[in-house]
Design a protein around this motif. Sequence first.
Motif, PDB file in Angstrom:
ATOM      1  N   GLN A  14       0.861  -1.174   0.000  1.00 46.14           N
ATOM      2  CA  GLN A  14       0.000   0.000   0.000  1.00 46.14           C
ATOM      3  C   GLN A  14       0.899   1.225   0.000  1.00 46.14           C
ATOM      4  OE1 GLN A  14      -2.131  -0.675   3.617  1.00 46.14           O
ATOM      5  NE2 GLN A  14      -3.688  -1.972   2.678  1.00 46.14           N
ATOM      6  N   CYS A  16       0.578   5.540   0.203  1.00 47.77           N
ATOM      7  CA  CYS A  16      -0.323   6.678   0.370  1.00 47.77           C
ATOM      8  C   CYS A  16       0.461   7.960   0.586  1.00 47.77           C
ATOM      9  CB  CYS A  16      -1.289   6.451   1.532  1.00 47.77           C
ATOM     10  SG  CYS A  16      -0.504   6.190   3.138  1.00 47.77           S
ATOM     11  N   ILE A  33      -6.418  12.814   2.200  1.00 49.52           N
ATOM     12  CA  ILE A  33      -5.869  11.818   1.276  1.00 49.52           C
ATOM     13  C   ILE A  33      -5.556  12.479  -0.059  1.00 49.52           C
ATOM     14  CG2 ILE A  33      -6.226   9.611   0.135  1.00 49.52           C
ATOM     15  CD1 ILE A  33      -8.300   8.911   2.228  1.00 49.52           C
ATOM     16  N   PHE A  36      -3.665   7.304  -2.877  1.00 47.82           N
ATOM     17  CA  PHE A  36      -3.676   6.008  -2.199  1.00 47.82           C
ATOM     18  C   PHE A  36      -3.655   4.905  -3.244  1.00 47.82           C
ATOM     19  CE2 PHE A  36      -4.727   2.439   0.355  1.00 47.82           C
ATOM     20  CZ  PHE A  36      -4.411   2.781   1.662  1.00 47.82           C
ATOM     21  N   ALA A  39      -6.168   2.158  -5.213  1.00 48.12           N
ATOM     22  CA  ALA A  39      -7.220   3.159  -5.064  1.00 48.12           C
ATOM     23  C   ALA A  39      -8.603   2.550  -4.929  1.00 48.12           C
ATOM     24  CB  ALA A  39      -7.194   4.116  -6.257  1.00 48.12           C
ATOM     25  N   GLN A  46      -8.664   2.976   3.676  1.00 41.85           N
ATOM     26  CA  GLN A  46      -7.661   4.004   3.416  1.00 41.85           C
ATOM     27  C   GLN A  46      -7.491   4.912   4.632  1.00 41.85           C
ATOM     28  OE1 GLN A  46      -8.093   6.087  -0.330  1.00 41.85           O
ATOM     29  NE2 GLN A  46      -9.085   4.328  -1.315  1.00 41.85           N
TER      30      GLN A  46
END
Length: 406
Positions: A14, A16, A33, A36, A39, A46
């Motif tokens: 992951q 971000c 955010i 990310f 997605a 998230q």
Amino acid sequence: MGLASASTATDGMQLCIFDLRRGQNEGQELDKILFFFPADLPFSTQLSVIGLSEGLITFTRIFSPEAACEVIEAERHSHVFYEAETDIWMVMVVEKGKDSDAIWRIDALRKVLKEVHSLFVMFYGSIRAMLEKDPSGGLIRSHLYPFIMDYLSDFPVGKKLQLPSFRDCLKERGTVQMLTMGREAAIEVQSLVSVLDSCAGNSSSYSMILFHDLLVSTTLSPDDTINLFTYAALRLSPNALSSGVNSWSYIRRGSTSSHFVSGSALTHSGPVSEQIYHSSDTSPVGNNINRVTRALQHGKWYKGKDGFLVTDIWGVVVGSLVCATPTVWLQQTEEAMYLCPYQFKSLTLILLIPVSSILNGEQGVALVKQQLLENVSSLLLFSADDRFSQMFILLVSTVISQSGIT
């Protein structure tokens, strides 16, 4: 337990990017955010990953105000942190492998995060500046998503993402590989650099010369050299142009020393990602991905008849079919530069010209290119059409003979 459970929603990796200054009020959490991956994960997942990361950053700052956490090791995952800009954080969560050099691998992953940000800034400027230009966040999201997805597209090997190991970073990524030359080759290179310096007149131009993916010469600062060298290896090297593959050897050979993570989300998150990062934006550019310059897009560079590399990534000149000249941003001088790469066989020459010094836009750039061809050709006694090519033939031959490279 909470640390592990928050990061096991998807296998593999992951990634971000979030802004600690945004989304602090209830009901506005999504505003923080900026990017990310994957997605298509639920927003609740998230926010869970980002919320945990934010908590760890805040907690570790109590004990180390000047240097927050860099890595947190859970039972099954490693959380890698990088503060790209003030209060703007990049976090990578990866599954733990069976490697014994876990700490070294973490250093390599931090270099990946730093490389992503450095390349982004070279093409678009800082993330904070784009947020100030469009506080809604639509502008930065519409740029970050295609840029990082194009960047990650270099890593798949089969169904896996092959991230570099610490050893790979020492040899290639984040470093500049220099070509060792003898005296004669060095004199030829210096003559060429002097000619390049004279092409832009009184303005401060810069240049870089590469042989394959080895650096021959540069007049840039160390940081700008690393950024431009990285981009050249990814998209401008002869290998990248001919086969569409970047120059990192561990990607080509499928080295088992590198860190593998699941890459399935890379091919399945497209439609969902576009919906998240474009349809929901309220900014003028948020709904039109075609307005975003995808600087890392594959297969978009080709060689023109005059030997200069051209691309339509930056669009075309209004009212003509001429491709617009790419621009980059130098960290040291904080100015925009036209990017003009020339290539002959295994040699790549990159000339950077200040945008502020060119009064007539593309016409002015064309004149500088013509001046370059004429100045270099004057060094040799060949026919006008072949002089520049012959200069490169001599330089390539000298470099090859003295370096032992074939």
